[in-house]
Structures are given as C-alpha cells and as structure tokens.
Design an enzyme around this catalytic site. Structure first.
Site, PDB file in Angstrom:
ATOM      1  N   LYS A  40       0.846  -1.215   0.000  1.00  0.00           N
ATOM      2  CA  LYS A  40       0.000   0.000   0.000  1.00  0.00           C
ATOM      3  C   LYS A  40       0.869   1.249   0.000  1.00  0.00           C
ATOM      4  O   LYS A  40       2.050   1.206   0.365  1.00  0.00           O
ATOM      5  CB  LYS A  40      -0.907   0.031   1.226  1.00  0.00           C
ATOM      6  CG  LYS A  40      -0.199   0.033   2.609  1.00  0.00           C
ATOM      7  CD  LYS A  40       0.279   1.382   3.109  1.00  0.00           C
ATOM      8  CE  LYS A  40       0.938   1.299   4.490  1.00  0.00           C
ATOM      9  NZ  LYS A  40       1.681   2.492   4.875  1.00  0.00           N
ATOM     10  N   ASP A 165      -2.945  -1.260  10.382  1.00  0.00           N
ATOM     11  CA  ASP A 165      -3.144  -1.254   8.929  1.00  0.00           C
ATOM     12  C   ASP A 165      -3.805  -2.522   8.399  1.00  0.00           C
ATOM     13  O   ASP A 165      -4.149  -2.585   7.217  1.00  0.00           O
ATOM     14  CB  ASP A 165      -1.790  -1.094   8.210  1.00  0.00           C
ATOM     15  CG  ASP A 165      -1.377   0.376   8.075  1.00  0.00           C
ATOM     16  OD1 ASP A 165      -2.210   1.253   8.360  1.00  0.00           O
ATOM     17  OD2 ASP A 165      -0.231   0.616   7.686  1.00  0.00           O
TER      18      ASP A 165
HETATM   19  C1  LIG Z   1       2.339   4.542   9.790  1.00  0.00           C
HETATM   20  C2  LIG Z   1       1.367   3.582   9.148  1.00  0.00           C
HETATM   21  C3  LIG Z   1       0.605   4.361   8.054  1.00  0.00           C
HETATM   22  O1  LIG Z   1      -0.227   3.535   7.302  1.00  0.00           O
HETATM   23  O2  LIG Z   1       1.930   2.423   8.578  1.00  0.00           O
HETATM   24  P1  LIG Z   1       3.437   2.159   8.006  1.00  0.00           P
HETATM   25  O3  LIG Z   1       3.680   3.259   7.045  1.00  0.00           O
HETATM   26  O4  LIG Z   1       4.388   2.176   9.153  1.00  0.00           O
HETATM   27  O5  LIG Z   1       3.398   0.827   7.303  1.00  0.00           O
HETATM   28  C4  LIG Z   1       0.368   3.032  10.208  1.00  0.00           C
HETATM   29  O6  LIG Z   1      -0.233   4.050  10.963  1.00  0.00           O
HETATM   30  C5  LIG Z   1       1.016   2.034  11.152  1.00  0.00           C
HETATM   31  O7  LIG Z   1       0.258   0.886  11.118  1.00  0.00           O
HETATM   32  P2  LIG Z   1       0.845  -0.550  11.589  1.00  0.00           P
HETATM   33  O8  LIG Z   1       2.192  -0.751  10.972  1.00  0.00           O
HETATM   34  O9  LIG Z   1      -0.206  -1.548  11.333  1.00  0.00           O
HETATM   35  O10 LIG Z   1       1.062  -0.270  13.123  1.00  0.00           O
HETATM   36  P3  LIG Z   1       0.941  -1.266  14.363  1.00  0.00           P
HETATM   37  O11 LIG Z   1       1.783  -2.463  14.095  1.00  0.00           O
HETATM   38  O12 LIG Z   1      -0.489  -1.471  14.765  1.00  0.00           O
HETATM   39  O13 LIG Z   1       1.600  -0.361  15.494  1.00  0.00           O
HETATM   40  C6  LIG Z   1       2.979  -0.273  15.729  1.00  0.00           C
HETATM   41  C7  LIG Z   1       3.185   0.880  16.692  1.00  0.00           C
HETATM   42  O14 LIG Z   1       3.003   2.121  15.991  1.00  0.00           O
HETATM   43  C8  LIG Z   1       2.390   3.078  16.831  1.00  0.00           C
HETATM   44  N1  LIG Z   1       1.094   3.494  16.253  1.00  0.00           N
HETATM   45  C9  LIG Z   1       0.538   2.816  15.219  1.00  0.00           C
HETATM   46  C10 LIG Z   1      -0.661   3.241  14.659  1.00  0.00           C
HETATM   47  C11 LIG Z   1      -1.291   4.371  15.222  1.00  0.00           C
HETATM   48  N2  LIG Z   1      -2.458   4.798  14.769  1.00  0.00           N
HETATM   49  N3  LIG Z   1      -0.716   5.015  16.264  1.00  0.00           N
HETATM   50  C12 LIG Z   1       0.479   4.610  16.765  1.00  0.00           C
HETATM   51  O15 LIG Z   1       1.002   5.238  17.685  1.00  0.00           O
HETATM   52  C13 LIG Z   1       2.208   2.411  18.204  1.00  0.00           C
HETATM   53  O16 LIG Z   1       3.365   2.706  18.958  1.00  0.00           O
HETATM   54  C14 LIG Z   1       2.208   0.934  17.858  1.00  0.00           C
HETATM   55  O17 LIG Z   1       2.650   0.132  18.933  1.00  0.00           O
END
Ligand SMILES: C[C@@](CO)(OP(=O)(O)O)[C@H](O)COP(=O)(O)OP(=O)(O)OC[C@H]1O[C@@H](n2ccc(N)nc2=O)[C@H](O)[C@@H]1O
Ligand SMILES: Nc1ncnc2c1ncn2[C@@H]1O[C@H](COP(=O)(O)OP(=O)(O)O)[C@@H](O)[C@H]1O
Length: 324
Positions: A40, A165
């Site tokens: 994504k 996600d």
């Molecule tokens: C930033 C984003 C953007 O799409 O993804 P990535 O770009 O890293 O893939 C998402 O918010 C990431 O989603 P995802 O990768 O599923 O996060 P998770 O495993 O649930 O969370 C990992 C950690 O990120 C932080 N976290 C995540 C999501 C959120 N809304 N708030 C947070 O603070 C928390 O510290 C959590 O413990």
C-alpha cells in the site's frame, strides 16, 4: 498526553461487502492456496496529537494498494508453522502471519494448524505495509479453509488486533480509515493503473514504533483532510494528487536523512505529479504521468544513487486467492 478514542465500532459496513476478496465461504478443493498480498501507499496520512490507552495515535488516512505484493502459500498441516523467503531474522512467532493464525484460532475456537510460506517481495520497514498485508492475506485464507464468512464481525476484530493497517487490506480499493487507522470509513473508486515510482535507501529503514515516538517529541499539524476526501469522491485525479500529504514525513526524514535526499531528487524528476513518503517511511513514492516516467525514475535511482527502486501501478484489489 491527551487520551483519544479508538474510533468506530468493529462492525463492518455491509456496503463494502462486494469488495471482500474471499467472500465465497467454500473450502478449497486443492492442496493449497496461493494468496497475493499487495503493498500500500498512503495518499494522505494525518496523525493527530495524543495517544489512547494502548499508546496509539488517532489518524486519518487514505490508502490504495499497489501491484507489488508478497505471495503466501497456505496449506493444512499438523501444526502452525510460518516460513519466509528470504528467511526472516526473527522467530516465526513474531511474524504477523503467525499472529493472525493464532488470533483466528482463538476467535473461532479451532486449531490453526497451517503451514504458511511467505515469498517476500515487499521490503520491510519501508512503509509499504508488508507485515500488515501478510496478516490480512492469512486471515482471508483461513476464512476460506474454515468456511468463515469474511463479513463476520470477528474478522475485523482479529485484523485490528494484529496491527492498525491490517483491516484496510481486507478490502483493497482506495479507502479512508480513521481511529487508529483501523476503522473503515469510506471506499473510493480505484485509481487502477496509475503509475508510481518507489524509491528507498538500499539498506536500513524506519521502524513504525520509532516514527510515532519521534512524532510525539515534535508533533506537526496534519493538512486538511476534507479536500482529499472530496477529490477522491469526485475522482478528480489532479486534485487528488495535489492533496497528497503526510505529517509523519518530517519525522521519517529526521530519522533517516537519506529519505530527504530521495524526496528532493524525486521532486526534480520529469512527469511527476506528486511525491511523498510512504507512511512512516523509508520508501518515497512519486505518482507519475506515464509508466515510462516511473520506469525511468526507478532506473536512474538505482544507477545514479544506488537506491532500491521499483516501478509499480495502483491496484484495486485486496488479497487475491488462487487454489492449487
Ligand atoms: C504509519 C502507518 C501508516 O499507514 O503504517 P506504516 O507506514 O508504518 O506501514 C500506520 O499508521 C502504522 O500501522 P501498523 O504498521 O499496522 O502499526 P501497528 O503495528 O499497529 O503499530 C505499531 C506501533 O506504531 C504506533 N502506532 C501505530 C498506529 C497508530 N495509529 N498510532 C500509533 O502510535 C504504536 O506505537 C504501535 O505500537
Ligand atoms: N510478515 C512479515 N513480513 C515482514 N516483517 C515482519 C512480518 N511479521 C513481522 N515482521 C516484523 O515487522 C518489522 C517491520 O515492521 P514495520 O516497521 O511496521 O514495517 P513497515 O513499515 O514495512 O510496515 C520487521 O522488521 C519484522 O521484524
């Protein structure tokens, strides 16, 4: 810290049901299933200040899938086992696919005895959602084996218990999600075929946990969300790409200065309609006017800078299941 809510309830909106990839509940007749698990990008990411009781931030995001993907082979087995190619440098129990299978077992009171082999193509710590899409694909595969209707509300709960996600990947078309980024709000007409160049540093990456931690140290206000939603509703591509934004990008650039170099370089390339960091990084995407432009950016990024690069297209699909 300000406490914020979890967002909407876990009940799926029936209006989204036609998009569910594994909507046929019949068990497969063959020996295994092959599941395509797409990456994504976030066309919009707005992280809000403050965290909830679980340490999560409230976010608004608009995501779309791409045509680069991991491939997951899943077959019944005498126990649960997960392997990846190339081999992971962490135990199988930490793999999101393993966690998803265990969570499915707990939710449905069954033994999740499956052998799962993940052919990794999506780079990690890249902001492309690799761990999340693998989890969603595993959930959809197990639904098919067990004859569980993917619209069962327990499926959304299982998905968000693995990562914020993961619910998005149960669907696939471009979507607006809020809450932790795990609550589906609206699906949009796909931007299928739109060319995208992906470029990231050859080594290293950005940990999502670290990115959110840094964000708390110096939060940046999100760009307005409504213009992006309006543009997605009217499918006005020019406005959509003008509204591309990500307020985690400055954090990603601070954690990995090479990301800043890549962003600046991508913005100078011809036929580029929008450039931003994918989620928490370390990948940078450029929406391109033509596939040729995306290919050229990929080749130049590799040849001139030694960066990892790939040309891709936006897709309309979540996990795709084939029975083998
Ligand atoms: C930033 C984003 C953007 O799409 O993804 P990535 O770009 O890293 O893939 C998402 O918010 C990431 O989603 P995802 O990768 O599923 O996060 P998770 O495993 O649930 O969370 C990992 C950690 O990120 C932080 N976290 C995540 C999501 C959120 N809304 N708030 C947070 O603070 C928390 O510290 C959590 O413990
Ligand atoms: N199926 C999986 N594929 C890749 N990495 C996984 C998987 N399951 C767990 N992980 C762990 O997730 C880490 C990457 O998480 P994260 O920083 O959130 O990645 P991304 O930004 O690529 O979504 C990896 O370093 C690895 O330890």
């Amino acid at each position: 810290m300000t406490a914020v809510g979890r967002g909407s309830s876990s009940a799926p909106n029936p209006a989204f049901d036609p998009y569910r990839a594994a909507a046929q509940p019949a068990a497969p007749q063959g020996n295994f299933m092959l599941i395509t698990a797409p990456a994504k990008i976030n066309l919009y990411l707005g992280v809000h200040e403050g965290t909830d009781d679980g340490g999560y931030h409230r976010v608004d995001t608009v995501m779309t899938t791409l045509d680069i993907s991991d491939t997951i082979a899943i077959a019944p087995s005498d126990r649960l086992m997960v392997k990846t190619v190339p081999e992971a440098d962490f135990p199988q129990e930490s793999n999101t696919a393993y966690k998803a299978a265990v969570a499915m077992g707990e939710a449905f009171g069954r033994e999740p005895n499956f052998a799962i082999l993940i052919d990794k193509h999506i780079p990690v710590r890249a902001g492309l959602g690799g761990p999340s899409t693998d989890a969603a694909a595993t959930i959809m595969g197990i639904c098919r084996y067990w004859g569980v209707d993917p619209r069962d509300e327990r499926i959304d709960a299982v998905a968000r218990s693995i990562g914020a996600d993961v619910p998005f990947f149960l669907y696939g078309p471009p979507a607006h999600l809020d809450g932790r980024g795990d609550s589906m709000r609206e699906l949009f007409r796909p931007l299928t075929g739109t060319p995208v160049a992906l470029v990231k540093p050859m080594t290293g990456g950005v940990s999502t946990v670290e990115a959110y931690r840094r964000f708390d140290e110096s939060p940046i206000k999100a760009q307005p969300l409504e213009p992006m939603l309006e543009a997605m509703r009217s499918h006005d591509e020019q406005v959509i790409f003008d509204c591309v934004s990500n307020n985690l990008a400055p954090v990603a650039r601070a954690l990995c200065p090479e990301i800043g170099e890549i962003v600046d370089w991508m913005r100078e390339q011809p036929d580029v309609r929008a450039v931003d960091v994918c989620g928490s990084g370390a990948t940078v995407f450029a929406v391109c006017a033509t596939q040729m432009a995306a290919d050229k950016i990929g080749i130049a990024a590799m040849k001139e800078h030694g960066w990892w690069a790939q040309a891709a297209r936006m897709e309309k699909s979540g996990p795709i299941i084939a029975v083998g």
